[in-house]
Design a protein around this motif. Structure first.
Motif, PDB file in Angstrom:
ATOM      1  N   TRP A 107       8.924  -3.889  -0.473  1.00 47.55           N
ATOM      2  CA  TRP A 107       9.786  -4.128  -1.711  1.00 47.55           C
ATOM      3  C   TRP A 107       8.540  -4.177  -2.677  1.00 47.55           C
ATOM      4  CZ3 TRP A 107      11.173  -9.437  -4.103  1.00 47.55           C
ATOM      5  CH2 TRP A 107      11.752  -8.950  -5.351  1.00 47.55           C
ATOM      6  N   TRP A 108       8.753  -3.351  -3.617  1.00 46.97           N
ATOM      7  CA  TRP A 108       7.910  -3.345  -4.697  1.00 46.97           C
ATOM      8  C   TRP A 108       8.259  -3.907  -6.000  1.00 46.97           C
ATOM      9  CZ3 TRP A 108       5.684   1.791  -7.333  1.00 46.97           C
ATOM     10  CH2 TRP A 108       4.472   1.654  -8.411  1.00 46.97           C
ATOM     11  N   ILE A 144       2.781  -6.327  -4.805  1.00 50.37           N
ATOM     12  CA  ILE A 144       2.826  -6.553  -6.071  1.00 50.37           C
ATOM     13  C   ILE A 144       1.649  -6.037  -6.866  1.00 50.37           C
ATOM     14  CG2 ILE A 144       2.726  -8.299  -8.130  1.00 50.37           C
ATOM     15  CD1 ILE A 144       4.439 -10.079  -6.153  1.00 50.37           C
ATOM     16  N   THR A 145       2.108  -5.292  -8.067  1.00 53.81           N
ATOM     17  CA  THR A 145       0.807  -4.687  -8.732  1.00 53.81           C
ATOM     18  C   THR A 145       0.270  -5.790  -9.629  1.00 53.81           C
ATOM     19  OG1 THR A 145       1.937  -2.491  -8.913  1.00 53.81           O
ATOM     20  CG2 THR A 145       0.463  -3.127 -10.673  1.00 53.81           C
ATOM     21  N   VAL A 146      -1.018  -5.766  -9.451  1.00 50.39           N
ATOM     22  CA  VAL A 146      -2.244  -6.794 -10.489  1.00 50.39           C
ATOM     23  C   VAL A 146      -2.381  -5.898 -11.613  1.00 50.39           C
ATOM     24  CG1 VAL A 146      -4.082  -8.059 -10.205  1.00 50.39           C
ATOM     25  CG2 VAL A 146      -2.592  -7.835  -8.282  1.00 50.39           C
ATOM     26  N   ASP A 147      -1.869  -6.728 -12.843  1.00 56.01           N
ATOM     27  CA  ASP A 147      -2.600  -5.945 -14.059  1.00 56.01           C
ATOM     28  C   ASP A 147      -3.018  -6.953 -14.923  1.00 56.01           C
ATOM     29  OD1 ASP A 147      -0.171  -6.974 -14.573  1.00 56.01           O
ATOM     30  OD2 ASP A 147       0.897  -4.738 -14.793  1.00 56.01           O
ATOM     31  N   GLY A 148      -3.192  -7.970 -14.291  1.00 55.82           N
ATOM     32  CA  GLY A 148      -3.861  -9.124 -15.256  1.00 55.82           C
ATOM     33  C   GLY A 148      -3.652 -10.450 -14.735  1.00 55.82           C
ATOM     34  N   LEU A 172      -1.442  -6.621  -2.086  1.00 56.68           N
ATOM     35  CA  LEU A 172      -1.728  -6.590  -3.651  1.00 56.68           C
ATOM     36  C   LEU A 172      -2.151  -5.222  -4.155  1.00 56.68           C
ATOM     37  CD1 LEU A 172      -2.075  -9.761  -2.867  1.00 56.68           C
ATOM     38  CD2 LEU A 172      -3.665  -9.797  -4.659  1.00 56.68           C
ATOM     39  N   PHE A 173      -1.500  -4.551  -5.035  1.00 56.19           N
ATOM     40  CA  PHE A 173      -1.965  -3.170  -5.552  1.00 56.19           C
ATOM     41  C   PHE A 173      -2.788  -3.516  -6.655  1.00 56.19           C
ATOM     42  CE2 PHE A 173       2.494  -2.171  -3.797  1.00 56.19           C
ATOM     43  CZ  PHE A 173       2.003  -1.528  -2.740  1.00 56.19           C
ATOM     44  N   ILE A 174      -3.910  -3.041  -6.776  1.00 54.15           N
ATOM     45  CA  ILE A 174      -4.860  -3.224  -7.613  1.00 54.15           C
ATOM     46  C   ILE A 174      -5.406  -2.076  -8.573  1.00 54.15           C
ATOM     47  CG2 ILE A 174      -5.775  -5.552  -6.890  1.00 54.15           C
ATOM     48  CD1 ILE A 174      -8.381  -4.083  -6.083  1.00 54.15           C
ATOM     49  N   ASP A 175      -6.045  -2.069  -9.763  1.00 51.45           N
ATOM     50  CA  ASP A 175      -6.502  -0.809 -10.431  1.00 51.45           C
ATOM     51  C   ASP A 175      -7.785  -1.695 -10.618  1.00 51.45           C
ATOM     52  OD1 ASP A 175      -7.083   1.302 -11.801  1.00 51.45           O
ATOM     53  OD2 ASP A 175      -5.713   0.743 -13.517  1.00 51.45           O
ATOM     54  N   ALA A 176      -9.117  -1.047  -9.989  1.00 55.10           N
ATOM     55  CA  ALA A 176     -10.352  -1.475 -10.282  1.00 55.10           C
ATOM     56  C   ALA A 176     -11.232  -0.403 -10.648  1.00 55.10           C
ATOM     57  CB  ALA A 176     -10.783  -1.938  -8.833  1.00 55.10           C
ATOM     58  N   SER A 177     -12.062  -0.270 -11.519  1.00 52.32           N
ATOM     59  CA  SER A 177     -13.071   0.808 -11.897  1.00 52.32           C
ATOM     60  C   SER A 177     -14.199   0.799 -10.790  1.00 52.32           C
ATOM     61  CB  SER A 177     -13.482   0.455 -13.391  1.00 52.32           C
ATOM     62  OG  SER A 177     -14.281  -0.739 -13.277  1.00 52.32           O
ATOM     63  N   GLY A 178     -14.192  -0.079  -9.997  1.00 52.83           N
ATOM     64  CA  GLY A 178     -15.436   0.089  -9.039  1.00 52.83           C
ATOM     65  C   GLY A 178     -15.238  -0.978  -8.157  1.00 52.83           C
ATOM     66  N   ARG A 233      -3.310  -8.446   1.778  1.00 55.63           N
ATOM     67  CA  ARG A 233      -3.817  -7.146   2.270  1.00 55.63           C
ATOM     68  C   ARG A 233      -4.144  -6.515   0.516  1.00 55.63           C
ATOM     69  NH1 ARG A 233      -4.738  -9.099   5.922  1.00 55.63           N
ATOM     70  NH2 ARG A 233      -4.106  -8.386   7.940  1.00 55.63           N
ATOM     71  N   VAL A 234      -5.308  -6.410   0.222  1.00 56.41           N
ATOM     72  CA  VAL A 234      -5.602  -5.896  -1.310  1.00 56.41           C
ATOM     73  C   VAL A 234      -6.000  -4.372  -1.303  1.00 56.41           C
ATOM     74  CG1 VAL A 234      -7.243  -6.123  -3.177  1.00 56.41           C
ATOM     75  CG2 VAL A 234      -6.557  -8.098  -1.918  1.00 56.41           C
ATOM     76  N   LEU A 235      -5.101  -3.687  -1.761  1.00 58.32           N
ATOM     77  CA  LEU A 235      -5.323  -2.223  -1.808  1.00 58.32           C
ATOM     78  C   LEU A 235      -5.371  -1.780  -3.311  1.00 58.32           C
ATOM     79  CD1 LEU A 235      -4.056  -2.755   1.068  1.00 58.32           C
ATOM     80  CD2 LEU A 235      -2.886  -0.577   0.525  1.00 58.32           C
ATOM     81  N   ALA A 236      -6.477  -0.886  -3.358  1.00 59.52           N
ATOM     82  CA  ALA A 236      -6.790  -0.349  -4.752  1.00 59.52           C
ATOM     83  C   ALA A 236      -5.905   1.158  -4.917  1.00 59.52           C
ATOM     84  CB  ALA A 236      -8.165   0.007  -4.939  1.00 59.52           C
TER      85      ALA A 236
END
Length: 385
Positions: A119-120, A212-216, A230-236, A262-265
């Protein structure tokens, strides 16, 4: 419990991540509302032995990309019997909905998929979405995050409200279930008061995988407390590593084993047989777009070069894996399965075959203990028969 390899999922949304994807000669816009299209995409991802497919959803008005969408949980339920192994993680909003309904829908999906559901949970942040329901105005971001956390907590408790062996089917005594093994959740919070128990027995995985999307900072806190992924958005990789370390620290502070996160970009991918071809196709697609192309981590080039980047992040401890967002579907998904995965497999970064039957198993996550199982004296009144 770990799997010892790079975790990979793929995000399926409409014709692809790019806002002009449906205009690509490689897309199939006439099929976007056909069940066969989604089954084919899922089977392709499964052929690549990916951990999961992630299905986006929103309560928002029709987007500029595709004027309409199918319900993600319903699509997952259609895909489940047509696949055998791949995990299914649909989005379902935590705003303008009720935890009880979402808990039963995802639990049912786990049964239909024989232990492959996730579930997202996503908040609905716009006034346009609020107007669809007319019950309340759009809330501030902090309030939406608090509501999301409470919603996820309630859903998890409802999944636990039946013990694993509550159903006994004892014909001789006319007892279908053992009421001592059903439990009221008795949740009283700021946004929800839920008595329980669920009407659906505990799912095959105990609790389906929550991503869950991490945006802050707020969502990082929520994800580290309640999510498995954890769905993350990372520049590097450095930013990704900092987020991962922070998530582990928060988890430890909430009596969670950080090894069970589990941390996934997220990474958007545009692939072709050569870098020049990939860039030409990407430039042509950008020119067809009526809106700015979304930001976030992105890659345009060959599968070999992408494999190097993914492996570098993983072996450097920045992430546990990636969610690949194909720029155009099914074109870029085909490149992922036919070109990228064999390269990663040759270097020992991905599995050779599915060795688990559940999504938790694919991710190396244990079955969670039932928080109510040691509480004796369950439901004994006439409200549950």
């Amino acid at each position: 419990m770990t799997t010892g390899h790079l975790h990979l999922g793929v995000a399926l949304d409409g014709a692809g991540r790019h806002p002009a994807a449906w205009r690509s000669p490689h897309a199939r816009p006439a099929e976007l509302f056909e069940p066969g299209y989604w089954v084919e995409l899922a089977r392709t991802a499964e052929a690549g032995l990916l951990d999961f497919i992630r299905l986006d959803d929103s309560l928002g008005p029709p987007s500029v990309r595709i004027p309409g969408r199918l319900d993600a949980v319903s699509v997952a339920a259609r895909v489940a019997p047509a696949t055998a192994s791949i995990g299914l993680i649909p989005a379902a909003t935590t705003t303008h909905t009720e935890p009880f309904h979402v808990s039963t829908a995802i639990a049912t999906l786990d049964y239909v998929g024989r232990g492959r559901a996730g579930w997202w949970p996503k908040p609905s942040r716009t006034a346009a979405e609020a107007r669809h329901f007319g019950r309340k105005p759009v809330a501030p971001a902090g309030e939406l995050a608090d509501e999301q956390a409470e919603f996820v907590d309630v859903v998890s408790r409802l999944w636990d409200s039946w013990e694993d062996d509550a159903v006994i089917r004892d014909v001789a005594t006319s007892r279908f279930l053992d009421r001592e093994k059903l439990h009221y959740v008795d949740f009283e919070g700021t946004y929800f008061d839920v008595r329980g128990p669920s009407i659906t027995p505990r799912p095959p995985q105990g609790r389906p995988v929550i991503g869950i999307t991490v945006d802050g900072p707020d969502t990082l806190e929520i994800a580290a407390r309640f999510a498995d992924v954890l769905f993350i958005d990372a520049s590097g990789p450095d930013e990704a590593r900092r987020l991962r370390e922070r998530a582990h620290t928060i988890a430890e502070g909430n009596d969670r084993d950080p090894g069970e996160l589990r941390v996934l970009a997220d990474i958007t991918v545009h692939l072709a047989d050569s870098e020049a071809q990939a860039r030409r196709e990407r430039t042509a697609l950008d020119a067809r777009s009526d809106v700015p192309v979304a930001g976030g981590l992105s890659f345009t080039g060959t599968a070999a070069a992408l494999a190097d980047r993914l492996a570098g992040w993983y072996t450097g401890g920045a992430v546990d894996g990636f969610t690949l967002l194909p720029g155009v579907l099914p074109y870029d998904l085909d490149h992922v399965v036919e070109d990228l995965i064999p390269i990663l497999r040759a270097h020992g970064h991905t599995r050779d075959a599915y060795t688990a039957d559940t999504l938790r198993g694919h991710l190396g996550l244990p079955l969670p203990a039932n928080r109510y199982a040691r509480i004796r004296g369950g439901i004994t009144d006439a409200r549950v028969s």
